[in-house]
Design a protein around this motif. Structure first.
Motif, mmCIF file in Angstrom:
data_model
loop_
_atom_site.group_PDB
_atom_site.id
_atom_site.type_symbol
_atom_site.label_atom_id
_atom_site.label_comp_id
_atom_site.label_asym_id
_atom_site.label_seq_id
_atom_site.Cartn_x
_atom_site.Cartn_y
_atom_site.Cartn_z
ATOM 1 N N TYR A 107 -4.111 -5.590 -3.905
ATOM 2 C CA TYR A 107 -3.820 -7.128 -3.899
ATOM 3 C C TYR A 107 -1.988 -6.701 -3.936
ATOM 4 N N PRO A 108 -1.665 -5.480 -4.600
ATOM 5 C CA PRO A 108 -0.198 -4.978 -4.873
ATOM 6 C C PRO A 108 0.215 -5.247 -4.158
ATOM 7 N N LEU A 164 -3.985 3.960 -8.489
ATOM 8 C CA LEU A 164 -3.964 3.128 -6.752
ATOM 9 C C LEU A 164 -3.272 2.473 -6.128
ATOM 10 N N HIS A 165 -2.319 1.527 -7.727
ATOM 11 C CA HIS A 165 -0.835 0.824 -7.591
ATOM 12 C C HIS A 165 0.132 1.384 -8.152
ATOM 13 N N VAL A 166 0.253 2.509 -8.067
ATOM 14 C CA VAL A 166 1.242 3.557 -8.927
ATOM 15 C C VAL A 166 2.545 2.453 -8.018
ATOM 16 N N ASP A 218 -0.904 9.440 -15.169
ATOM 17 C CA ASP A 218 -1.515 8.927 -14.027
ATOM 18 C C ASP A 218 -0.033 8.904 -12.762
ATOM 19 N N THR A 219 0.740 8.288 -14.269
ATOM 20 C CA THR A 219 1.892 8.105 -12.978
ATOM 21 C C THR A 219 2.894 8.911 -12.415
ATOM 22 N N LYS A 225 3.134 12.872 -5.926
ATOM 23 C CA LYS A 225 2.797 12.577 -4.079
ATOM 24 C C LYS A 225 3.689 12.192 -3.394
ATOM 25 N N ILE A 226 4.158 10.742 -4.806
ATOM 26 C CA ILE A 226 4.736 9.553 -3.036
ATOM 27 C C ILE A 226 6.075 10.864 -2.472
#
Length: 229
Positions: A107-108, A164-166, A218-219, A225-226
């Motif tokens: 949803y984000p 999953l939403h970072v 996690d961030t 990865k991004i």
């Protein structure tokens, strides 16, 4: 009592065959504690989320009506629809929440797309109506501030899936910075109105600091990865 020799189940009612295996029942006195026929009693749990949403819904409707009435009563002395600035974010907040509820997965990302689409439509309407800069000055910052406040709270309600939403949260933060910088570096917003730009910059910084304060590992991992660092 009637008893099934195969399933070892007792029947209080006048059954002739076992409802589990279909074999005939015999008469027998209850001798041991066994699982008897039937299903456990279902305990209905009260849905507190729906109750809370109804309360906020009533409050929101009351606020919208009060603002609209005040605006209407004072329109002769102040002929501007200022109530829409407050009513708009309230309406959008409910649209946003409904979108999140409907889109249970990813949803984000869908919310970010929704913000971009609505922003482009607002800018197009503003351009068609001789561009008075109301879209970038007031409405789009209000959309971003509302989204940046609500979306992280919803994501934080399920910390196990935060990673999953970072990407989506980081993209939302970038949108805040872009709109905020536009207000100070371009003539596309109303001259002298800087509080809206400051607002989107502030919530963008707040979002970034919150991400690193409460989920630093996690961030960092997802940002690496991004950007393939």
């Amino acid at each position: 009592m009637r008893y099934c020799q195969h399933c070892h189940a007792y029947y209080y009612k006048k059954e002739t065959t076992c409802t589990i295996c279909g074999r005939p029942l015999i008469e027998k006195t209850h001798e041991s504690k066994v699982i008897t026929q039937g299903y456990p009693t279902i305990k209905l749990k009260s849905n507190k989320a729906k109750f809370v949403s109804k309360i906020f819904g009533v409050i929101s409707i009351a606020v919208v009506i009060i603002l609209a009435m005040i605006n209407f009563a004072t329109y002769n002395s102040n002929p501007t629809p200022w109530s829409l600035i407050a009513i708009g974010p309230i309406v959008y907040a409910w649209i946003l929440l409904s979108q999140i509820i409907i889109s249970k997965h990813n949803y984000p990302t869908k919310v970010n797309r929704q913000v971009i689409l609505i922003s482009l439509v607002l800018i197009l309407i503003d351009v068609i109506t001789e561009y008075k800069a109301w879209s970038l000055t007031y409405v789009i910052p209000a959309l971003l501030v509302t989204t940046t406040i609500i979306l992280p709270i919803v994501v934080a309600s399920k910390p196990k899936t935060y990673y999953l939403h970072v990407r989506s949260l980081f993209f939302l933060m970038i949108m805040n910075f872009v709109v905020g910088i536009i207000g100070f570096t371009t003539p596309f917003m109303e001259t002298g109105v800087t509080w809206t730009s400051l607002s989107v910059l502030a919530v963008g910084i707040l979002l970034l600091s919150t991400m690193f304060t409460f989920a630093r590992k996690d961030t960092w991992t997802e940002l690496i990865k991004i950007f393939r660092i």
